[in-house]
Scaffold this active site. Structure first.
Site, mmCIF file in Angstrom:
data_model
loop_
_atom_site.group_PDB
_atom_site.id
_atom_site.type_symbol
_atom_site.label_atom_id
_atom_site.label_comp_id
_atom_site.label_asym_id
_atom_site.label_seq_id
_atom_site.Cartn_x
_atom_site.Cartn_y
_atom_site.Cartn_z
ATOM 1 N N ALA A 1 48.019 38.948 33.879
ATOM 2 C CA ALA A 1 47.408 40.342 34.557
ATOM 3 C C ALA A 1 47.726 40.983 33.636
ATOM 4 C CB ALA A 1 48.249 40.356 35.571
ATOM 5 N N GLY B 1 49.176 35.719 35.070
ATOM 6 C CA GLY B 1 47.446 35.570 35.531
ATOM 7 C C GLY B 1 46.477 34.480 34.982
ATOM 8 N N GLU C 1 47.718 31.058 36.292
ATOM 9 C CA GLU C 1 47.495 31.147 37.636
ATOM 10 C C GLU C 1 45.799 30.987 37.926
ATOM 11 O OE1 GLU C 1 49.364 34.889 38.383
ATOM 12 O OE2 GLU C 1 50.594 33.819 40.406
ATOM 13 N N GLU D 1 56.639 36.114 34.457
ATOM 14 C CA GLU D 1 56.478 37.749 35.104
ATOM 15 C C GLU D 1 58.669 37.838 35.744
ATOM 16 O OE1 GLU D 1 54.436 35.444 36.332
ATOM 17 O OE2 GLU D 1 53.203 35.503 36.514
#
Ligand code: COA
Length: 258
Positions: free
Chosen positions: A64, A110, A113, A133
């Site tokens: 992200a 992300g 993910e 993360e």
């Protein structure tokens, strides 16, 4: 300006995340555009499968976009994760058409993910995967804690999340995180080859199989029960009737796909 490149190859929609200078990091605009592109492909009868990849040779998606959320409040963070899961990650997982992640480099946070929400993953040999993360003081928020445990097992998920480490494509293949590892120049061809095999089969049956498999991972649903219902529903489709009749009549099936 669009953050995506889209291309149709035969009956496959290829969606390329195109922010190479930011290693294809997922900002909000890109997440929204991806959601729209996957929805459009889902609504296009000419499309039977979707490939998601990243532009350049270095990254699938490096996570992200950290620059967008580092000042967020708790409430804003909640909305970010919830909205992202709803409009993209869950949408991809529940797509009625198979989605393949062509992991062409770093798939971090992300990015991993997103790859894990796809139905199938093919990685290039240079790919590196991880959920870093906790090194940033946060945990995965786009389904990573759940899908990594589902794909690679709880122990491997804990290790990858706690260490924030990256694993190579071959290790990802060994732990079930990716289906195949190929050289980078072969990556899209390998994905297209899988799409070609799938395209010969009943789209309605494949969609039913996606719902049945996902059901086993959905709170409040019984996957076995869903399977029975989806199995039965197939018998009411023209596809089933034509394909089974053609088999018994030793002829090629026409493909009504209804
Ligand atoms: N969010 C925002 N920008 C990112 C990003 C992310 N997740 N990942 C990379 N970028 C940007 C960098 O800030 C840099 O931008 P700049 O040139 O304007 O400074 C550009 O992409 C290139 O990245 P850089 O770090 O210089 O490349 P590298 O080869 O040295 O390192 C990585 C590659 C993937 C190891 C490194 O970029 C990285 O650790 N990224 C963050 C991964 C992460 O923690 N993701 C989870 C987020 S929750």
């Amino acid at each position: 300006m669009s953050n995506l490149l889209t291309e149709i190859n035969g009956s496959t929609q290829i969606i390329t995340i195109n922010r190479p200078d930011k290693l294809n990091a997922l900002n909000r605009a890109t997440i929204k555009e991806l959601s729209e592109a996957v929805t459009a492909a889902g609504n296009n009868d000419a499309i039977k499968a979707i490939i998601i990849t990243g532009s350049g040779e270095k990254a699938f998606v490096a996570g992200a976009d950290i620059s967008e959320f580092n000042t967020y409040s708790k409430e804003e963070a909640h909305d970010l994760a919830k909205n992202g899961q709803d409009i993209l990650f869950d949408l991809v997982e529940r797509s009625s058409k198979p989605v393949i992640a062509a992991v062409n480099g770093f798939a971090l946070g992300g990015g991993l993910e997103l790859a894990m929400s796809c139905h199938i993953r093919v990685a290039s040999s240079n790919a590196r995967m991880g959920l870093p993360e906790v090194s940033l003081g946060v945990i995965p928020g786009y389904g990573g804690t759940q899908r990594l445990a589902q794909l690679a097992g709880k122990g491997k998920a804990f290790e990858l999340i706690f260490t924030a480490g990256m694993i190579k494509a071959t290790e990802a293949e060994q732990c079930g995180l990716v289906n195949y590892v190929v050289e980078q120049e072969e990556l899209i061809n390998k994905c297209l080859e899988i799409c070609e095999k799938m395209s010969k089969n009943s789209s309605v049956a494949i969609a039913a199989a996606i719902r049945a498999v996902n059901s086993g991972y959905t709170d409040g649903e019984n996957g076995f029960e869903t399977e029975i219902n989806e199995f039965a529903n197939c018998f009411a489709t023209g596809d089933f009737k034509e394909r089974t009749t053609a088999f018994l009549e030793k002829r090629k099936a026409n493909f009504p796909n209804n």
